[in-house]
Design a protein around this motif. Structure first.
Motif, PDB file in Angstrom:
ATOM      1  N   GLU A   1       0.840  -1.203   0.000  1.00  0.00           N
ATOM      2  CA  GLU A   1       0.000   0.000   0.000  1.00  0.00           C
ATOM      3  C   GLU A   1       0.878   1.257   0.000  1.00  0.00           C
ATOM      4  N   LEU A   2       1.975   1.209   0.772  1.00  0.00           N
ATOM      5  CA  LEU A   2       2.906   2.324   0.823  1.00  0.00           C
ATOM      6  C   LEU A   2       3.490   2.603  -0.561  1.00  0.00           C
ATOM      7  N   LYS A   3       3.925   1.555  -1.249  1.00  0.00           N
ATOM      8  CA  LYS A   3       4.492   1.716  -2.595  1.00  0.00           C
ATOM      9  C   LYS A   3       3.458   2.265  -3.574  1.00  0.00           C
ATOM     10  N   ALA A   4       2.223   1.781  -3.452  1.00  0.00           N
ATOM     11  CA  ALA A   4       1.167   2.211  -4.382  1.00  0.00           C
ATOM     12  C   ALA A   4       0.834   3.690  -4.194  1.00  0.00           C
ATOM     13  N   VAL A   5       0.738   4.126  -2.938  1.00  0.00           N
ATOM     14  CA  VAL A   5       0.428   5.528  -2.675  1.00  0.00           C
ATOM     15  C   VAL A   5       1.568   6.429  -3.145  1.00  0.00           C
ATOM     16  N   LEU A   6       2.821   5.986  -2.916  1.00  0.00           N
ATOM     17  CA  LEU A   6       3.970   6.775  -3.366  1.00  0.00           C
ATOM     18  C   LEU A   6       4.049   6.821  -4.893  1.00  0.00           C
ATOM     19  N   ALA A   7       3.642   5.753  -5.554  1.00  0.00           N
ATOM     20  CA  ALA A   7       3.632   5.741  -7.024  1.00  0.00           C
ATOM     21  C   ALA A   7       2.632   6.773  -7.547  1.00  0.00           C
ATOM     22  N   LYS A   8       1.453   6.849  -6.912  1.00  0.00           N
ATOM     23  CA  LYS A   8       0.461   7.855  -7.308  1.00  0.00           C
ATOM     24  C   LYS A   8       0.985   9.265  -7.048  1.00  0.00           C
ATOM     25  N   ALA A   9       1.655   9.431  -5.910  1.00  0.00           N
ATOM     26  CA  ALA A   9       2.206  10.741  -5.572  1.00  0.00           C
ATOM     27  C   ALA A   9       3.278  11.152  -6.585  1.00  0.00           C
ATOM     28  N   LEU A  10       4.081  10.196  -7.019  1.00  0.00           N
ATOM     29  CA  LEU A  10       5.132  10.485  -8.006  1.00  0.00           C
ATOM     30  C   LEU A  10       4.518  10.943  -9.323  1.00  0.00           C
ATOM     31  N   ASN A  11       3.488  10.233  -9.777  1.00  0.00           N
ATOM     32  CA  ASN A  11       2.818  10.626 -11.027  1.00  0.00           C
ATOM     33  C   ASN A  11       2.225  12.027 -10.912  1.00  0.00           C
ATOM     34  N   TYR A  12       1.629  12.312  -9.749  1.00  0.00           N
ATOM     35  CA  TYR A  12       1.039  13.630  -9.532  1.00  0.00           C
ATOM     36  C   TYR A  12       2.116  14.710  -9.532  1.00  0.00           C
ATOM     37  N   SER A  13       3.227  14.425  -8.853  1.00  0.00           N
ATOM     38  CA  SER A  13       4.327  15.383  -8.781  1.00  0.00           C
ATOM     39  C   SER A  13       4.873  15.710 -10.163  1.00  0.00           C
ATOM     40  N   ARG A  14       5.040  14.677 -10.985  1.00  0.00           N
ATOM     41  CA  ARG A  14       5.568  14.900 -12.337  1.00  0.00           C
ATOM     42  C   ARG A  14       4.566  15.668 -13.197  1.00  0.00           C
ATOM     43  N   LEU A  15       3.273  15.410 -12.974  1.00  0.00           N
ATOM     44  CA  LEU A  15       2.244  16.131 -13.710  1.00  0.00           C
ATOM     45  C   LEU A  15       2.254  17.616 -13.338  1.00  0.00           C
ATOM     46  N   VAL A  16       2.386  17.923 -12.034  1.00  0.00           N
ATOM     47  CA  VAL A  16       2.461  19.312 -11.575  1.00  0.00           C
ATOM     48  C   VAL A  16       3.694  19.997 -12.166  1.00  0.00           C
ATOM     49  N   ASP A  17       4.822  19.286 -12.160  1.00  0.00           N
ATOM     50  CA  ASP A  17       6.061  19.847 -12.686  1.00  0.00           C
ATOM     51  C   ASP A  17       5.926  20.145 -14.174  1.00  0.00           C
ATOM     52  N   GLU A  18       5.339  19.216 -14.910  1.00  0.00           N
ATOM     53  CA  GLU A  18       5.162  19.410 -16.347  1.00  0.00           C
ATOM     54  C   GLU A  18       4.201  20.566 -16.631  1.00  0.00           C
ATOM     55  N   ASN A  19       3.157  20.667 -15.796  1.00  0.00           N
ATOM     56  CA  ASN A  19       2.190  21.736 -15.972  1.00  0.00           C
ATOM     57  C   ASN A  19       2.833  23.102 -15.746  1.00  0.00           C
ATOM     58  N   GLU A  20       3.706  23.188 -14.734  1.00  0.00           N
ATOM     59  CA  GLU A  20       4.403  24.448 -14.473  1.00  0.00           C
ATOM     60  C   GLU A  20       5.309  24.823 -15.628  1.00  0.00           C
ATOM     61  N   LYS A  21       5.980  23.828 -16.207  1.00  0.00           N
ATOM     62  CA  LYS A  21       6.850  24.106 -17.350  1.00  0.00           C
ATOM     63  C   LYS A  21       6.039  24.597 -18.541  1.00  0.00           C
ATOM     64  N   LEU A  22       4.862  23.987 -18.749  1.00  0.00           N
ATOM     65  CA  LEU A  22       4.009  24.415 -19.859  1.00  0.00           C
ATOM     66  C   LEU A  22       3.503  25.846 -19.636  1.00  0.00           C
ATOM     67  N   LYS A  23       3.174  26.176 -18.382  1.00  0.00           N
ATOM     68  CA  LYS A  23       2.722  27.526 -18.074  1.00  0.00           C
ATOM     69  C   LYS A  23       3.818  28.544 -18.359  1.00  0.00           C
ATOM     70  N   SER A  24       5.050  28.191 -17.959  1.00  0.00           N
ATOM     71  CA  SER A  24       6.163  29.105 -18.204  1.00  0.00           C
ATOM     72  C   SER A  24       6.408  29.263 -19.692  1.00  0.00           C
ATOM     73  N   ALA A  25       6.295  28.143 -20.422  1.00  0.00           N
ATOM     74  CA  ALA A  25       6.523  28.199 -21.866  1.00  0.00           C
ATOM     75  C   ALA A  25       5.455  29.032 -22.562  1.00  0.00           C
ATOM     76  N   ALA A  26       4.244  29.036 -22.007  1.00  0.00           N
ATOM     77  CA  ALA A  26       3.154  29.801 -22.607  1.00  0.00           C
ATOM     78  C   ALA A  26       3.329  31.300 -22.407  1.00  0.00           C
ATOM     79  N   GLY A  27       4.280  31.693 -21.544  1.00  0.00           N
ATOM     80  CA  GLY A  27       4.519  33.113 -21.308  1.00  0.00           C
ATOM     81  C   GLY A  27       4.352  33.462 -19.852  1.00  0.00           C
ATOM     82  N   ALA A  28       5.209  34.359 -19.395  1.00  0.00           N
ATOM     83  CA  ALA A  28       5.223  34.704 -17.985  1.00  0.00           C
ATOM     84  C   ALA A  28       4.094  35.632 -17.587  1.00  0.00           C
TER      85      ALA A  28
END
Length: 466
Positions: free
Chosen positions: A112-139
């Protein structure tokens, strides 16, 4: 953040539990960082890049909920998983309502610990990618408006953002100084590091000093552990000092030293700490006038004002009102669960006559009030507060001139003509189209409206063939 990295912070005052979790997660490819208290976690945080955090709800000193609040401020978007005893699940659920990603009861099942951390990792990478896309779209995508004054502000942000220069943002309360600071940070080379914000007017001088520079255990009564200051938490990133004109003169001298020597001294410390931050300061005061009055240090003023960006008050950019109203209607309608399609022409006319001493912040409050009180999808002027409705049309400054014949000598002289909000909206559309080379998707983004709304307005004003 490296897409292949898996970094987690464990905060728990039980060494045996931390050791067990470390063993499970390291076997699953995680890099594990540990802290035995909330205070220690905040100390080591500036040097960490994290994908997730595991926090015990109940610890001596700073508890899990308090640490969660700090993490939400310092690392917004970081998935935080709360660890709780079986009988304390209700507290974990409350924590989730305050921003926690998930919770696990102790002792946690390994899978269960591994599964929750796997979901958290996917979420973290999604947030990071979203921030990069926002920056690329213009400040500056969050800054609504295409008036000449706002286009100049956006251009300055895009030019100054990548530099390391200290910048002073000037503007009345409610004009959006914080948005400018966010735009400068997103367009900088420090965009992947923290943007830490401090309101210098919100705290008395002694508390503000400890917030900015941190303190050592025993520095004063109640200092039970070391606490890093905002300068340290912003390491590698940007520190935004809002309302710096309110800062005590003694503290101004310490800020000047931090800027000049790039070091800070935590309260109770005997050795300075190196800092690597970019400073963006903001004020609604005339700092030159404050310098002359002796309220603000002249040397600090010149340190801060390498480049000044002045945000125009709303009364100086009435052309932006239609786009601002359209953007805020959509935002506030969602917030208040009300479907509001548009505003009446008379509603816009009344808004255009008002002086807006509280600027965009006041406009947002006025619109939210109207949305809450409305029983229709179209807002009318009767929903506006009395001080807005009672504006004398004769007090509206002229916006453009026409010509008329002087009866005395027959000469052609200027004649004041106050345009309607429809005129202003039409001109705003034309300006935005020209600024974006008539690219409709980019124009809609610049105005903060949908492409369908843009198409409707272009048709309304006969601009579809331009």
């Amino acid at each position: 953040m490296d897409a292949n990295e898996k970094n987690v912070l464990i905060v728990d005052d039980e060494p045996s539990l931390r050791m067990l979790i470390r063993a499970v997660l390291e076997s699953d490819g995680w890099t594990v960082h540990e802290a035995q208290s909330g205070e220690q976690a905040l100390e080591i945080l500036p040097g960490l890049t994290l994908n997730a955090a595991l926090i015990d709800m109940r610890m001596d000193g700073m508890d899990g909920m308090s640490l969660l609040t700090e993490l939400n401020t310092i690392m917004p978007g970081l998935p935080v998983i709360m660890l709780t005893a079986f009988g304390n699940v209700n507290s974990a659920v409350i924590a989730m309502k305050h921003g926690a990603f998930d919770y696990l009861t102790k002792p946690a099942d390994n899978e269960e610990l591994k599964a929750v951390l796997a979901k958290a990792l996917n979420y973290s990478r999604l947030v990071d990618e979203n921030e990069k896309l926002k920056s690329a779209a213009g400040a500056t995508e969050q800054m609504i408006g295409s008036s000449r004054a706002m286009l100049q502000v956006k251009e300055l942000i895009e030019q100054a953002g990548p530099s390391e220069a200290t910048i002073l943002v000037l503007g009345e309360s409610g004009t959006g100084k914080e948005l400018v600071a966010e735009g400068l940070h997103r367009s900088s080379l420090r965009a992947d590091k923290p943007l830490i914000k401090v309101n210098c007017a919100a705290l008395p001088a002694d508390l503000l000093e400890s917030e900015l520079f941190g303190y050592m255990k025993g520095a004063f009564t109640g200092a039970n552990a070391n606490k890093p200051g905002r300068f340290q938490l912003a390491s590698g990133g940007t520190l935004f000092l809002d309302e710096i004109g309110e800062m005590d003169p003694v503290l101004q001298a310490k800020i000047l030293r931090a800027l000049q020597e790039k070091i800070v001294e935590p309260l109770g410390s005997v050795s300075p700490v190196e800092t690597d931050v970019r400073i963006i300061a903001a004020t609604n005061r005339d700092l030159k006038d404050e310098v002359e009055k002796g309220n603000f240090r002249e040397d600090l003023y010149y340190r801060l004002s390498v480049l000044e960006i002045r945000i125009p008050p709303l009364r100086e950019r009435v052309d932006d009102l239609p786009a601002l109203v359209a953007h805020l209607l959509e935002k506030l309608g969602r917030k208040n669960n009300k479907k509001v399609r548009s505003v009446s022409p008379s509603f816009l006319d009344v808004l255009g006559r008002y002086n807006w001493p509280g600027n965009v912040r006041e406009l947002e409050n006025v619109l939210e009030r109207a949305i809450i009180l409305s029983r229709s999808e179209v807002l009318g002027p009767e929903l506006l507060p009395q001080q807005v409705q009672n504006t004398d049309p004769r007090q509206t400054p002229p916006k453009q001139s026409a010509t008329s014949q002087d009866p005395d000598n027959g000469a052609t002289t200027p004649k004041s003509v106050t345009p309607t909000l429809d005129d202003a909206e039409r001109q705003a559309l034309i300006s935005a189209l020209e600024a974006n080379q008539h690219h409709r998707e980019r124009t809609a983004e610049a105005l903060g409206i949908s492409r369908r709304t843009l198409q409707y307005k272009l048709k309304k004003y006969g601009l579809t063939r331009r």
